[in-house]
Structure formats: C-alpha cells, structure tokens
Design a protein around this motif. Structure first.
Motif, PDB file in Angstrom:
ATOM      1  N   GLY A   1      43.899  41.120  38.981  1.00 41.78           N
ATOM      2  CA  GLY A   1      44.984  40.221  38.629  1.00 41.78           C
ATOM      3  C   GLY A   1      45.772  39.707  39.815  1.00 41.78           C
TER       4      GLY A   1
ATOM      5  N   ARG B   1      49.648  43.876  34.725  1.00 42.12           N
ATOM      6  CA  ARG B   1      48.620  42.922  35.151  1.00 42.12           C
ATOM      7  C   ARG B   1      47.684  42.568  34.002  1.00 42.12           C
ATOM      8  NH1 ARG B   1      45.737  45.894  38.913  1.00 42.12           N
ATOM      9  NH2 ARG B   1      47.084  47.713  38.639  1.00 42.12           N
TER      10      ARG B   1
ATOM     11  N   SER C   1      41.081  40.796  30.663  1.00 41.12           N
ATOM     12  CA  SER C   1      41.203  41.086  32.095  1.00 41.12           C
ATOM     13  C   SER C   1      39.985  41.819  32.647  1.00 41.12           C
ATOM     14  CB  SER C   1      42.459  41.932  32.355  1.00 41.12           C
ATOM     15  OG  SER C   1      42.361  43.194  31.702  1.00 41.12           O
TER      16      SER C   1
ATOM     17  N   ARG D   1      39.248  36.676  33.568  1.00 43.44           N
ATOM     18  CA  ARG D   1      40.639  36.436  33.968  1.00 43.44           C
ATOM     19  C   ARG D   1      40.880  34.962  34.283  1.00 43.44           C
ATOM     20  NH1 ARG D   1      39.464  41.301  36.569  1.00 43.44           N
ATOM     21  NH2 ARG D   1      39.153  40.315  38.615  1.00 43.44           N
TER      22      ARG D   1
END
Length: 297
Positions: A98, A255, A262, A268
């Motif tokens: 992230g 994050r 993610s 992402r």
C-alpha cells in the motif's frame, strides 16, 4: 555465519523466490539454502550492499521508480516556485503493501495509471523502492537509517520537506490499551519525523478525515514508539534541506482498508477506494499547510 555467508544465503533465498514467481521449482531451490540462512532475520546493511548482491535482478526481484518535475527560474527579478516536498516509499511493492500506491496518490498520480498524466492539480516529486516477488519480499527490507540509495537521498536533499511512508503491524506498536484496545479499531497512523509542524499538520488532518493518528513524540506514546518515530538523522525523511521531515507508520489494517482488494499489486491498482482518496487528500492538505509557512527566500 560471516556477513559474506549471510549475503550469499540471502541471495539463494531471493533467487529461489524469484524463480518461483517465474514458475520454476521453488522447494528444491530453497533446500539448497541452509536452514539457518532461511531463518536468518538480518537485513541488508544498506541499499548499496543489496544492489551489489542482487543488482542484476532489478526488474524481477525489486524495482525502483522516481519522478522529478521540471521547474526552472529564468528571471533575474521574479521569484519562481521551488519543489518543496518529496514523497518516499522506501519499502514499497510487496514489502509494506500500500505504500507505493499511497506514494503515487499523494504525489498527484493515479495508482491505476502511474505513468500517465497527473490526476490532481499539483504534483510532488517521488521515489519508490519496491519488492516485486510473489512472496518473501521482507528479505528486501533495508532499515530507513541505512538507506543509501543515491536517488532517494538526492531527492530528499533537494527538498524542504519529505513525507516518507512505511508499514507496521498494530501489535508492534504496543499502544496504550485504554485508548487502543486490541479488539478495537486497529487502523492507526503513527506520525513521526523531526519536523514538529509537519507532525502536527498530519495528525490534525488525518484525525479530521477519520483515521486514528498519534504523534509518536507525544508524552503518552514517546516511550513505546521510539522505534517508529523517524527520529534518526540519517533517516531520509530528515535528510532534507531543513534537516527534518515527516514520516508515517501505517498499520496493516489501515493500509488494507484503502483498497477493496489489497492482495496483490494489480488488485491494489484496480481497487483503491474512497478511504484511499480521503487518506491521500488528508496528507496533501498537511503538506500544503507546511508549505504555506515556508516562503521562497
């Protein structure tokens, strides 16, 4: 085990991981590394040491991206804008997930199209070091105070401010349980760096945007957050023209909350969400606040 042995063993593990990413047999290659080497927690002592050991693997094991925006002053009388803030993700990609995407976003670019035109009206220079392996990217982590990547340091040294983005786990922080119970909201931003005005602006903006944020130098947290406060003078966040900057340590839960998925780089890039935008914009407001108090001399 000598340092050269550790370097060779670490390289063996990284090479095996890279091969696994490419579809080659993995377990057999890992078996070639000694059990001690596979469990060796030691990091590379510097980026230079890493590049010396595995520099030929750039683009497969790790990658670097940076952008500097052209600015110039051709007038003898007028004052021209100077690039004041750079954004860094020293442990991007799969190392601290992230942080690469946030680096791009705060700099004014889209994680979905990082090579494209800016998506925001103002931009910042940036640098990212990224782990590219499908797993095992922690082996590529170099502690911030040991970072000696020439581009990263040159970028920091040519700006008034740096915002450096990092990842941690909630449990590592050992926050006071009265304020941060383990079963409560584990999305936490620990704000550090040696610039107190930057820290204040970041805590203010992130808190207002709905993200729990603490100043790592504040009395309730200083004792337990010493390892996360970005106070070392060799940390690139402090190697600015002013000798101070800002740093964010973001918990895994925070994050992850910025993306609908993610789990991978591509996921992402495709699923950054409203929380991502809110976090990005809060950081940019903090940067703007700090910059507004820094006149061109």
């Amino acid at each position: 085990m000598t340092s050269s042995d550790r370097s060779a063993s670490r390289r063996t593990v990284l090479t095996a991981l890279a091969a696994a990413t490419a579809g080659a047999p993995f377990l057999g290659q890992l078996a070639a590394a000694s059990p001690a080497a596979a469990a060796d927690p030691l990091e590379y002592p510097s980026n230079t040491a890493m590049y010396t050991a595995i520099g030929t693997e750039e683009g497969t094991t790790f990658g670097r991206r940076h952008r500097r925006h052209e600015r110039f002053d051709l007038s003898l009388t007028a004052k021209a804008e100077h690039p004041r803030t750079a954004v860094l993700a020293l442990h991007g990609g799969g190392i601290e997930i992230g942080t690469s995407e946030l680096c791009l976003g705060i700099a004014g670019y889209s994680p979905s199209d990082p090579a494209g035109a800016p998506v925001l009206p103002s931009v910042h220079d940036y640098f990212m070091f990224e782990g590219l392996l499908s797993s095992g990217n922690k082996a590529l982590h170099v502690t911030s105070k040991n970072c000696d990547d020439h581009v990263a340091l040159a970028l920091a040294a040519s700006h008034l401010n740096v915002l450096s983005l990092h990842g941690c786990t909630f449990d590592q922080l050992k926050l006071p349980t009265a304020s941060f119970p383990a079963a409560g909201d584990r999305r936490v931003a620990v704000v550090g760096g040696l610039n107190p005005a930057f820290r204040t602006a970041l805590v203010t903006e992130l808190t207002a945007a709905g993200f729990p944020a603490v100043d790592s130098f504040a009395a309730p947290y200083a004792a337990t957050l010493a390892d996360f406060n970005g106070s070392h003078t060799a940390n690139p966040c402090n190697r600015t023209m002013l000798g101070m900057g800002g740093q964010l340590e973001l918990t895994t839960e925070l994050r992850q909350s910025l993306f609908d998925d993610s789990s991978s780089r591509s996921a992402r890039a495709a699923t950054w969400n409203g929380a991502f935008v809110a976090f990005r914009d809060a950081c940019r407001r903090a940067v703007a606040t700090v910059e507004a108090a820094q006149p061109i001399l």
